[in-house]
Design an enzyme around this catalytic site. Structure first.
Site, short mmCIF file in Angstrom:
data_model
loop_
_atom_site.label_atom_id
_atom_site.label_comp_id
_atom_site.label_asym_id
_atom_site.label_seq_id
_atom_site.Cartn_x
_atom_site.Cartn_y
_atom_site.Cartn_z
N ASP A 134 -40.43 -3.08 30.08
CA ASP A 134 -41.88 -3.07 29.84
C ASP A 134 -42.38 -1.63 29.86
O ASP A 134 -42.28 -0.95 30.87
CB ASP A 134 -42.57 -3.90 30.93
CG ASP A 134 -44.08 -3.83 30.82
OD1 ASP A 134 -44.59 -3.53 29.72
OD2 ASP A 134 -44.76 -4.09 31.84
N ASP A 182 -47.85 -4.26 31.49
CA ASP A 182 -48.49 -5.59 31.50
C ASP A 182 -47.57 -6.68 32.05
O ASP A 182 -47.92 -7.85 32.05
CB ASP A 182 -49.02 -5.96 30.11
CG ASP A 182 -47.89 -6.18 29.10
OD1 ASP A 182 -46.71 -5.95 29.45
OD2 ASP A 182 -48.19 -6.58 27.95
N ASP A 236 -41.39 -5.04 26.03
CA ASP A 236 -41.94 -4.74 24.72
C ASP A 236 -41.00 -3.84 23.91
O ASP A 236 -39.96 -3.40 24.41
CB ASP A 236 -43.34 -4.11 24.84
CG ASP A 236 -43.36 -2.97 25.85
OD1 ASP A 236 -42.40 -2.18 25.86
OD2 ASP A 236 -44.33 -2.89 26.66
N ASP A 276 -34.25 -12.36 14.79
CA ASP A 276 -34.20 -13.80 14.94
C ASP A 276 -35.02 -14.41 13.81
O ASP A 276 -36.14 -13.97 13.54
CB ASP A 276 -34.80 -14.20 16.30
CG ASP A 276 -34.00 -15.28 16.99
OD1 ASP A 276 -33.83 -16.34 16.38
OD2 ASP A 276 -33.55 -15.06 18.13
N ASP A 287 -32.15 -19.43 13.97
CA ASP A 287 -32.43 -20.41 15.01
C ASP A 287 -32.23 -21.85 14.49
O ASP A 287 -32.77 -22.20 13.43
CB ASP A 287 -33.89 -20.22 15.46
CG ASP A 287 -34.22 -20.96 16.73
OD1 ASP A 287 -33.65 -20.63 17.77
OD2 ASP A 287 -35.07 -21.88 16.67
N GLU A 313 -27.32 -20.43 14.37
CA GLU A 313 -27.24 -21.19 15.63
C GLU A 313 -27.18 -22.67 15.27
O GLU A 313 -28.06 -23.18 14.60
CB GLU A 313 -28.46 -20.91 16.51
CG GLU A 313 -28.29 -21.52 17.90
CD GLU A 313 -29.59 -21.93 18.56
OE1 GLU A 313 -29.62 -22.04 19.79
OE2 GLU A 313 -30.59 -22.16 17.85
N HIS A 322 -30.14 -16.41 25.88
CA HIS A 322 -31.40 -16.65 26.59
C HIS A 322 -31.63 -18.13 26.91
O HIS A 322 -32.64 -18.47 27.52
CB HIS A 322 -32.55 -16.12 25.73
CG HIS A 322 -32.66 -16.88 24.43
ND1 HIS A 322 -31.69 -16.79 23.44
CD2 HIS A 322 -33.59 -17.75 23.96
CE1 HIS A 322 -32.03 -17.56 22.43
NE2 HIS A 322 -33.18 -18.16 22.72
N ASP A 323 -30.73 -19.01 26.47
CA ASP A 323 -30.87 -20.44 26.74
C ASP A 323 -29.87 -20.96 27.76
O ASP A 323 -29.89 -22.14 28.11
CB ASP A 323 -30.64 -21.25 25.45
CG ASP A 323 -31.68 -21.00 24.38
OD1 ASP A 323 -32.83 -20.66 24.73
OD2 ASP A 323 -31.34 -21.14 23.19
O1 TEU Z 1 -32.36 -23.25 20.83
C1 TEU Z 1 -31.82 -24.42 20.34
C2 TEU Z 1 -31.19 -25.41 21.25
O2 TEU Z 1 -30.82 -26.45 20.77
C3 TEU Z 1 -30.94 -25.26 22.70
O3 TEU Z 1 -30.03 -24.31 23.03
C4 TEU Z 1 -32.26 -25.16 23.41
O4 TEU Z 1 -32.34 -23.97 24.06
C5 TEU Z 1 -32.47 -26.22 24.43
O5 TEU Z 1 -32.07 -25.72 25.65
C6 TEU Z 1 -31.82 -27.51 24.26
O6 TEU Z 1 -31.73 -28.16 25.51
C7 TEU Z 1 -33.08 -22.43 19.98
C8 TEU Z 1 -33.54 -21.20 20.73
O7 TEU Z 1 -32.42 -20.45 21.09
C9 TEU Z 1 -34.38 -21.63 21.88
O8 TEU Z 1 -34.75 -20.57 22.72
C10 TEU Z 1 -35.60 -22.31 21.32
O9 TEU Z 1 -36.36 -22.86 22.37
C11 TEU Z 1 -35.24 -23.42 20.35
O10 TEU Z 1 -34.21 -23.07 19.44
C12 TEU Z 1 -36.45 -23.76 19.50
O11 TEU Z 1 -36.75 -22.71 18.64
#
Ligand code: TEU
Length: 571
Positions: free
Chosen positions: A27, A31, A35, A104, A212, A271, A343-344
């Protein structure tokens, strides 16, 4: 032995991609939210790590319902993250360091605040009505009442995948949040508009796209009910929208309209939740001109039963079996992407390693095993520091819409709050989203303000400043792994052979290119082990390219030890 060497390998076969989740990286303006200028200020750190490509999670204008995966303008920058000029500067500064920038691309859905959707919902005869999936209530039901949804599909973020729009008396489809309506890719205008937008970004200097949930853009018609598994509230629409009937056509068209002619400089990665090896081979077969590689989900689903919150212990044999099948399946044509983290996903060390006593060593082991596979490795911010899951105490500590919604729904349906919290702590996406740990100061040097999500208190020990200063750190191990891919051709291009598939703790495989053979052997346990490789004695006398236990070279692998050996063999 499996696999053949391609005559002229694409540039990304020797590359490593680093993913930045902008909200949580750095950051610059206090804030509490990361960024673009923050990222630019840290490019030297990434350059030092040696990465080739930077993948930026969404920075576009967005109501931030799903942290930017709900986009309201595809050709701008959200003021939270800065300006287009800041992005141009980031791209220029990255390029000056030899780092490419991949954006993305979130085009399965938009935000409900995107002008296209605002128009689409304004009336049933609006020209953009057909840009989204509008459907009347199920015949014989009262519109707007539970059970009247056009199909029984559930959304990924709990509740039905349909939202009722009172004004027009119809429902719109949203596979994710109700603020993420799905675009209708059957409509050629939608496709053309997306292609134009992608070309605009390429003209601006970006080097490719991470797409995505791109295997969800083709839905099987007519839309219809999915199977409801025992105990489930909703039906499974997956069979109708995962790799639907026109998916290959749509991706080939996108390639022809956007990528063709620029293949040698760009990277495209799709993805694809639920994608199979067989489908992935088609998506990534260079002769089909669809995408360069895909993110598959098999290896990150092995510790889950019925859905992601149904936690199961991970069997190493299952992990090896899965990753081995993907290596084999994409050996002759196609290409793998390699990841533990994004990130997921929860943090790899907490999930596959030991985030206590052996944190550093197991983080290095995981990096070693992943980077020695055949494919393009992805490093998620903080993975190179061995960052671990966060100690979330209560539901108030979570920010992610998926976790917050799941908690509410599950508790409403009678689940024990403590059990739901346990699952969130283990599998929740916020584990990956706590701020990047730069130093030991307050808020880990991430922000001078109040961070949007709490910093992991372990930052006093686990941080970039300490890691860069320590030659034995996870950071420097990752740096060496990245360098190895560039300097030892067998790492990028060698054939892959899985060894000891049934061993419950040893992960072992060879890579072979011409007369060079590499052995990677790793102990996924806290106890010493002697690998049961038939030619282990012979390997012991060979060159040790990389290891994570200083001075170790004997027949036993220590707890969480990983080694990479090299030898010359007859051609
Ligand atoms: O994620 C798609 C997805 O199917 C999963 O990995 C999702 O994170 C979720 O946990 C399912 O349980 C992509 C992105 O990476 C994610 O951050 C977004 O929230 C999602 O698409 C929608 O755009």
């Amino acid at each position: 032995m499996i696999g053949v060497t391609q005559p002229e390998p694409a540039w990304w076969t020797t590359s490593v991609v680093y993913q930045v989740y902008p909200r949580s990286f750095a950051d610059s303006d206090g804030d509490g939210i990361g960024d673009l200028r923050g990222i630019t200020s840290r490019l030297d750190y990434l350059h030092r790590l040696g990465i080739d490509v930077l993948w930026l999670s969404p920075i576009y204008p967005s109501p931030q319902d799903d942290n930017g995966y709900d986009i309201s303008d595809y050709q701008g920058v959200d003021p939270l993250f800065g300006t287009l000029a800041d992005l141009d500067e980031l791209i220029a500064q990255a390029h000056a360091r030899g780092i490419k920038v991949v954006m993305d691309l979130v085009v399965n859905h938009t935000s409900d605040e995107h002008p296209w959707f605002v128009e689409s919902r304004s009336s049933t005869d609006n020209p953009r009505r057909d840009w989204y999936w509008w459907r009347p209530a199920r015949p014989g039901t009262v519109p707007g009442e539970p059970g009247s949804e056009p199909t029984n599909w559930g959304s990924f973020f709990s509740g039905p995948a349909w939202e009722y729009d009172e004004a027009s008396g119809e429902y719109f489809l949203h596979l994710f949040s109700r603020k993420q309506p799905d675009l209708n890719w059957e409509n050629p205008e939608v496709r053309k508009t997306v292609h134009r937008m992608m070309r605009w970004w390429l003209d601006r200097g970006v080097d490719g796209f991470r797409m995505d949930v791109i295997n969800m853009i083709s839905k099987e018609l007519p839309l219809r009910d999915g199977v409801v598994s025992p105990g489930a509230v909703h039906g499974d629409g997956g069979p109708f929208y995962l790799c639907g009937p026109r998916i290959h056509e749509f991706l080939a068209e996108m390639h022809a309209e956007v990528v063709a002619g620029h293949e040698s400089t760009l990277l495209t990665v799709g993805e694809m939740p639920g994608v199979t090896v067989e489908q992935a081979r088609m998506f990534t077969d260079p002769a089909r001109h669809e995408v360069d590689m895909v993110f598959q989900f098999e290896h990150v689903s092995l510790d889950q039963g019925d859905g992601k919150w149904d936690l199961r212990p991970l069997e190493l044999t299952a992990l090896k079996h899965s990753l081995g099948r993907w290596q084999e399946g994409l050996a002759e044509s196609g290409w793998n992407s390699l990841y533990w983290n994004n990130h997921d996903q929860p943090r790899a060390v907490s999930r596959f390693g030991d985030d206590g006593e052996h944190r550093v060593r197991s983080a290095k082991l995981l990096g070693t095993v992943l980077h020695l596979h055949r494919g393009t490795p992805y490093v998620y911010q903080g993975e190179e520091l061995g960052m671990v899951n966060a100690p979330f105490a209560a539901i108030e500590d979570f920010r992610d819409i998926e976790s917050v919604n799941h908690y509410r729904h599950a508790v409403e349906l009678g689940a024990q709050p403590a059990e739901v919290l346990d699952a969130l702590r283990t599998m929740g996406r916020d584990n990956a989203r706590t701020p990047m740990q730069w130093d030991a100061s307050t808020h880990a040097g991430f922000t001078s303000g109040t961070p949007w999500i709490a910093v992991n208190p372990d930052h006093v020990e686990v941080n970039a400043e300490a890691a860069v200063a320590d030659p034995d750190s996870v950071f420097h191990h990752y740096r060496r792994l990245i360098e190895l891919r560039r300097t030892v051709p067998a790492v990028a291009h060698g054939d892959f052979t899985m060894l000891l598939p049934d061993d419950p703790v040893v992960y072992a495989f060879t890579r072979r290119l011409d007369d060079v053979e590499l052995l990677t052997v790793a102990n996924f346990s806290g106890e010493p082990v002697r690998p049961g490789l038939p030619d282990w004695q012979e390997w012991l006398g060979t060159e040790l390219l990389l290891g994570n236990v200083a001075g170790s070279s004997g027949p036993e692998l220590a707890a969480w030890e990983a080694r990479v050996h090299r030898r010359t063999v007859a051609r």
